[in-house]
Design an enzyme around this catalytic site. Structure first.
Site, PDB file in Angstrom:
ATOM      1  N   CYS A  65       0.862  -1.185   0.178  1.00 20.10           N
ATOM      2  CA  CYS A  65      -0.098   0.128  -0.015  1.00 20.10           C
ATOM      3  C   CYS A  65       0.962   1.180   0.202  1.00 20.10           C
ATOM      4  O   CYS A  65       2.141   1.337   0.393  1.00 20.10           O
ATOM      5  CB  CYS A  65      -0.783   0.227   1.173  1.00 20.10           C
ATOM      6  SG  CYS A  65      -1.794  -1.434   1.593  1.00 20.10           S
ATOM      7  N   ARG A  89       3.450   1.063  -7.094  1.00 20.10           N
ATOM      8  CA  ARG A  89       3.652  -0.003  -6.108  1.00 20.10           C
ATOM      9  C   ARG A  89       2.466  -1.146  -6.413  1.00 20.10           C
ATOM     10  O   ARG A  89       2.696  -2.141  -5.919  1.00 20.10           O
ATOM     11  CB  ARG A  89       3.605   0.486  -4.680  1.00 20.10           C
ATOM     12  CG  ARG A  89       4.440   1.550  -4.611  1.00 20.10           C
ATOM     13  CD  ARG A  89       4.484   2.236  -2.953  1.00 20.10           C
ATOM     14  NE  ARG A  89       4.487   1.527  -1.832  1.00 20.10           N
ATOM     15  CZ  ARG A  89       5.620   1.106  -1.062  1.00 20.10           C
ATOM     16  NH1 ARG A  89       6.614   2.083  -1.474  1.00 20.10           N
ATOM     17  NH2 ARG A  89       5.414   0.520  -0.381  1.00 20.10           N
ATOM     18  N   TRP A 145      -3.965  -2.093  -1.163  1.00 22.30           N
ATOM     19  CA  TRP A 145      -3.866  -3.262  -1.776  1.00 22.30           C
ATOM     20  C   TRP A 145      -4.663  -4.162  -0.874  1.00 22.30           C
ATOM     21  O   TRP A 145      -3.925  -4.655   0.157  1.00 22.30           O
ATOM     22  CB  TRP A 145      -2.273  -3.595  -1.896  1.00 22.30           C
ATOM     23  CG  TRP A 145      -1.923  -4.789  -2.888  1.00 22.30           C
ATOM     24  CD1 TRP A 145      -1.687  -4.350  -4.327  1.00 22.30           C
ATOM     25  CD2 TRP A 145      -1.732  -6.052  -2.602  1.00 22.30           C
ATOM     26  NE1 TRP A 145      -1.413  -5.723  -5.046  1.00 22.30           N
ATOM     27  CE2 TRP A 145      -1.347  -6.812  -3.865  1.00 22.30           C
ATOM     28  CE3 TRP A 145      -1.537  -7.091  -1.388  1.00 22.30           C
ATOM     29  CZ2 TRP A 145      -0.925  -8.009  -3.794  1.00 22.30           C
ATOM     30  CZ3 TRP A 145      -1.414  -8.229  -1.746  1.00 22.30           C
ATOM     31  CH2 TRP A 145      -0.939  -8.871  -2.966  1.00 22.30           C
ATOM     32  N   ASN A 183      -0.764   0.473   6.682  1.00 20.14           N
ATOM     33  CA  ASN A 183      -0.040  -0.570   5.820  1.00 20.14           C
ATOM     34  C   ASN A 183       0.143  -1.735   6.837  1.00 20.14           C
ATOM     35  O   ASN A 183       0.821  -1.470   7.866  1.00 20.14           O
ATOM     36  CB  ASN A 183       1.514  -0.087   5.350  1.00 20.14           C
ATOM     37  CG  ASN A 183       1.041   0.693   4.132  1.00 20.14           C
ATOM     38  OD1 ASN A 183      -0.117   0.923   3.755  1.00 20.14           O
ATOM     39  ND2 ASN A 183       2.020   1.236   3.436  1.00 20.14           N
ATOM     40  N   GLY A 184      -0.013  -2.913   6.444  1.00 19.19           N
ATOM     41  CA  GLY A 184       0.378  -4.174   7.262  1.00 19.19           C
ATOM     42  C   GLY A 184      -0.992  -4.762   7.603  1.00 19.19           C
ATOM     43  O   GLY A 184      -2.060  -4.635   7.018  1.00 19.19           O
ATOM     44  N   GLU A 230      14.099 -16.511 -15.082  1.00 17.43           N
ATOM     45  CA  GLU A 230      13.866 -14.983 -14.960  1.00 17.43           C
ATOM     46  C   GLU A 230      12.892 -14.644 -16.215  1.00 17.43           C
ATOM     47  O   GLU A 230      12.084 -13.740 -16.084  1.00 17.43           O
ATOM     48  CB  GLU A 230      15.146 -14.172 -14.795  1.00 17.43           C
ATOM     49  CG  GLU A 230      15.161 -12.794 -14.774  1.00 17.43           C
ATOM     50  CD  GLU A 230      14.121 -12.061 -13.735  1.00 17.43           C
ATOM     51  OE1 GLU A 230      13.783 -12.623 -12.773  1.00 17.43           O
ATOM     52  OE2 GLU A 230      13.674 -10.993 -13.960  1.00 17.43           O
ATOM     53  N   LYS A 247       9.331 -13.229 -15.963  1.00 12.76           N
ATOM     54  CA  LYS A 247       8.732 -11.729 -16.653  1.00 12.76           C
ATOM     55  C   LYS A 247       7.673 -12.011 -17.524  1.00 12.76           C
ATOM     56  O   LYS A 247       6.776 -11.331 -17.509  1.00 12.76           O
ATOM     57  CB  LYS A 247       9.980 -11.234 -17.720  1.00 12.76           C
ATOM     58  CG  LYS A 247      11.224 -10.532 -16.743  1.00 12.76           C
ATOM     59  CD  LYS A 247      10.720  -9.175 -16.051  1.00 12.76           C
ATOM     60  CE  LYS A 247      10.385  -9.519 -14.519  1.00 12.76           C
ATOM     61  NZ  LYS A 247      11.622  -9.733 -13.602  1.00 12.76           N
ATOM     62  N   GLU A 296       4.392 -12.732 -15.328  1.00 14.18           N
ATOM     63  CA  GLU A 296       3.732 -11.501 -14.446  1.00 14.18           C
ATOM     64  C   GLU A 296       3.246 -10.610 -15.211  1.00 14.18           C
ATOM     65  O   GLU A 296       2.211 -10.042 -14.519  1.00 14.18           O
ATOM     66  CB  GLU A 296       4.646 -11.157 -13.244  1.00 14.18           C
ATOM     67  CG  GLU A 296       6.024 -10.507 -13.978  1.00 14.18           C
ATOM     68  CD  GLU A 296       7.078  -9.947 -13.100  1.00 14.18           C
ATOM     69  OE1 GLU A 296       6.579  -9.718 -11.928  1.00 14.18           O
ATOM     70  OE2 GLU A 296       8.331  -9.936 -13.410  1.00 14.18           O
ATOM     71  N   HIS A 309      13.099 -35.397 -17.502  1.00  7.61           N
ATOM     72  CA  HIS A 309      12.785 -35.973 -16.279  1.00  7.61           C
ATOM     73  C   HIS A 309      11.113 -35.587 -16.178  1.00  7.61           C
ATOM     74  O   HIS A 309      10.579 -35.710 -14.951  1.00  7.61           O
ATOM     75  CB  HIS A 309      13.625 -35.643 -15.329  1.00  7.61           C
ATOM     76  CG  HIS A 309      15.015 -36.051 -15.378  1.00  7.61           C
ATOM     77  ND1 HIS A 309      15.318 -37.503 -15.382  1.00  7.61           N
ATOM     78  CD2 HIS A 309      16.155 -35.235 -15.573  1.00  7.61           C
ATOM     79  CE1 HIS A 309      16.553 -37.566 -15.699  1.00  7.61           C
ATOM     80  NE2 HIS A 309      17.297 -36.468 -15.919  1.00  7.61           N
ATOM     81  N   LYS A 332       4.718  -3.739  -6.101  1.00 10.04           N
ATOM     82  CA  LYS A 332       6.178  -3.486  -6.290  1.00 10.04           C
ATOM     83  C   LYS A 332       7.184  -4.149  -4.918  1.00 10.04           C
ATOM     84  O   LYS A 332       8.101  -4.431  -5.228  1.00 10.04           O
ATOM     85  CB  LYS A 332       6.607  -2.135  -6.609  1.00 10.04           C
ATOM     86  CG  LYS A 332       7.925  -1.690  -6.763  1.00 10.04           C
ATOM     87  CD  LYS A 332       8.432  -2.346  -7.988  1.00 10.04           C
ATOM     88  CE  LYS A 332       9.919  -2.127  -8.565  1.00 10.04           C
ATOM     89  NZ  LYS A 332      10.402  -3.128  -9.284  1.00 10.04           N
TER      90      LYS A 332
END
Ligand code: F6R
Length: 600
Positions: A2, A28, A75, A101-102, A478, A482, A485, A501, A595
């Site tokens: 947030c 964010r 958020w 926040n939290g 990576e 990318k 997401e 495998h 973020k």
């Protein structure tokens, strides 16, 4: 996660200043927003405007004028994404407002207690109980105390001390002209202005106003007035002297400039950053190399993209300086901490410096007496302050939610440290210059044209594999991260040798398989894997220094020796970016992601 922005001062358009601050925090990630103002004059109530969704073209010009306002981008954790659940939240009297926040872990017990006392709740959030708790604390004071100046901050302090969990809170009220804030876990920064002061969850939001900041430590509380800032320990009440720091980023660094998205701007910054790190970071690399060399064991830890950099580190150090170092994902590292030998070193890799999973690792490592090195991008952040030794990544503000330049810059620093351990840092510098050249070719017009065409061709696929071996395995992971997401295509990074495998079962006619085949000892094996996938109908896309007949599509990546992971990942970032545009999504703000992940 947030975003928080608060203003108190001499300007009467505080709500607009706050909304502008919130816009600088949009990167964010958030799902609703809100602003509260203490109106100028004799207004009895705090006024709030809050909405589910993005700020977009919304304004707060319809709100009353005022010199004290704060706002929040939420958020959602407790309670769905609705107008009512957006912050700020008010108490029963509408004279106290809170942003937070939290997660208040004991909110159910507190809510039950407050409900019995007659408080009425309108939202499903844990946050709302904080405003009511402060109201209750004020009610419990004798009138003479309640009317005195420190009553409000005392009531906030008592409320903060009653909260379980990791929380940052700010409260305002209609009587004492001040913001009162406290933090435990979630980040909060105080900005010092001239006749005006600020609070924010992220220093980048303060850049247009001030560069002088104080990062609140855990358990610190602050009373912010237009002309004074008082900091003290929320648990003991002891005064704390402000530790003023100067922000080194400029306002321009944090803007998009000519680019349509932050992510594209940040991708294009990478060639320049590689050269800068080569020329400017050698002394710090040598210093850290000493720490690495004298530690009994070195554990490099990170989350997400930083976790991939940690995995890449294990290959870089064995290849360059013949050192075996360990790596780990922050959220999985807990149980290993118990068996880490003394005199080891934990190296925390983080862009934001606020990732909770990593902070937990660092806290536990420190409690065991293990040394901590932080390699972080946000100087002054929590992980920066917690470390025994620190190195700035120096990539400048990274605002795209998908991490790009912070990844390649971390790799560049790790390469320098590995070469410093080998006692030959100048070869490391030369390698980075080569990586910068190769990165420049990766973002060249002709390459971007190829990548755009590939993205257009692939835009409708549902799944893909990305295959690599050696250091190209974390590169493949990576690349897959990318793509998934931001474009929402399912992509899986696979070690070439692991294909047979299991994953090969999913390769059928047309399955896209990106193959990372640099000019190193993995080349033959990876091409072998490409052939196996092609034999099952796979559509093979090569990222390589030379074309091969097994590739159905080919993106050239100029060889940069042990640093080729840098241009390989840049090509992957561009492919993810253009796939996202092709599919009509916003690359800067992927759904469900934030973020800076400041909760566990
Ligand atoms: C992916 C991404 C995340 C972060 C992760 C750790 O593009 O950005 O996976 O890498 O949340 O964040 P930091 O590096 O800030 O600790």
């Amino acid at each position: 996660m947030c975003g928080i922005f608060g203003y108190i001062g001499h300007k009467t358009n505080a709500p607009t200043i706050v909304l502008e601050g919130l816009k600088r925090l949009e990167y964010r990630g958030y799902d609703s927003w809100g602003v509260a103002v203490v109106p100028e004059g004799d207004a009895e109530n705090i006024l709030v405007k809050k909405k589910a969704g993005k700020i977009g073209a919304a304004t707060v010009t319809s709100m009353p004028k005022g010199t004290l306002a704060f706002g929040h981008t939420r958020w959602a954790t407790h309670g769905g994404v609705t107008d009512v659940n957006a912050h700020p939240h008010l108490d029963c009297t509408k004279t106290i407002a809170v942003i937070h926040n939290g997660i208040v872990e004991n909110y159910e017990a507190l809510k039950e207690m407050l409900t019995k006392e007659g408080h009425h709740f309108v939202s499903q959030t844990d946050t709302e109980i904080i405003a009511h708790l402060v109201e209750e604390n004020l009610k419990a004071m004798k009138p003479a105390i309640r009317d005195a100046q420190p009553a409000f901050s005392k009531a906030v302090q008592k409320a903060f001390n009653a909260l379980d969990g990791l929380n940052a809170i700010i409260l305002i009220n209609t009587t004492s002209h001040e913001m009162v804030a406290a933090r435990n876990g979630s980040p909060l920064v105080v900005g010092f202005g001239d006749g005006e002061n600020f609070l924010a969850s992220d220093p980048a939001a303060l850049l247009p106003h001030t560069k002088q900041v104080h990062y609140l430590e855990d358990d610190e509380m602050v009373i912010v007035r237009p002309d004074a800032i008082h900091i003290f320990n929320a648990r003991t009440g002891e005064r704390v002297r402000p530790r003023k720091q100067l922000l080194t980023w400029t306002e321009k660094d944090a803007e998009k400039g000519q680019y349509p998205y932050f992510m594209l701007k940040e991708i294009y910054e990478q060639p320049g950053l590689m050269s800068e790190i080569a020329s400017e970071s050698t002394e710090q690399a040598k210093e850290l190399a000493k720490q690495f060399a004298t530690a009994y064991r070195v554990y490099v830890v990170g989350a997400g993209t930083s976790g991939h950099a940690a995995r890449a580190a294990s290959y870089l150090f064995s290849d360059i300086s013949a050192h075996l170092i360990n790596w780990g994902i922050a959220s999985e590292f807990d149980h290993r901490l118990n068996v880490i030998p003394e005199k080891s070193l934990v190296v925390a890799l983080s862009q934001s410096g606020e990732t909770m999973d990593l902070m937990e690792v660092v806290k536990k490592a420190k409690a065991k007496g293990i040394g901590v090195v932080s390699i972080v991008n946000v100087v002054g952040s929590s992980l920066w302050r917690m470390a025994d030794f620190r190195m700035p990544i120096g990539a400048g503000p990274e605002k795209g939610v998908a991490s790009t330049k912070a990844f390649t810059s971390k790799i560049a620093h790790l390469i320098l440290i590995a070469y410093a351990m080998k006692g030959n840092i100048s070869d490391g510098q030369k390698l980075l210059i080569r990586a910068a050249k190769s990165a420049k070719e990766a973002v060249s017009e002709s390459n971007v044209k190829r990548i755009k065409a590939l993205a257009a061709k692939m835009k409708s696929v549902e799944h893909m594999f990305v295959v690599g071996k050696g250091i190209s395995y974390p590169a493949a992971q990576e690349c897959a991260l990318k793509i998934k997401e931001i474009s929402y295509i399912h992509a899986e990074g696979v070690a070439a040798g692991e294909l047979k495998h299991g994953p090969l079962a999913l390769v059928t006619k047309g399955t896209p398989c990106i193959v990372i085949a640099p000019n190193d000892e993995t080349y033959r094996d990876v091409l072998g894997s490409a052939m196996e996938m092609k034999a099952r109908g796979g559509h093979i896309i090569g990222f390589s220094y030379k074309n091969d007949e097994v590739f159905d599509d080919y993106i050239p990546v100029a060889d940069a020796g042990e640093a080729t992971i840098i241009p390989n990942v840049i090509v992957a970032q561009l492919l993810a970016y253009y796939l996202t545009l092709e599919r009509g999504f916003d690359p800067d703000m992927p759904r469900n992601l934030a973020k800076s992940v400041t909760v566990k």
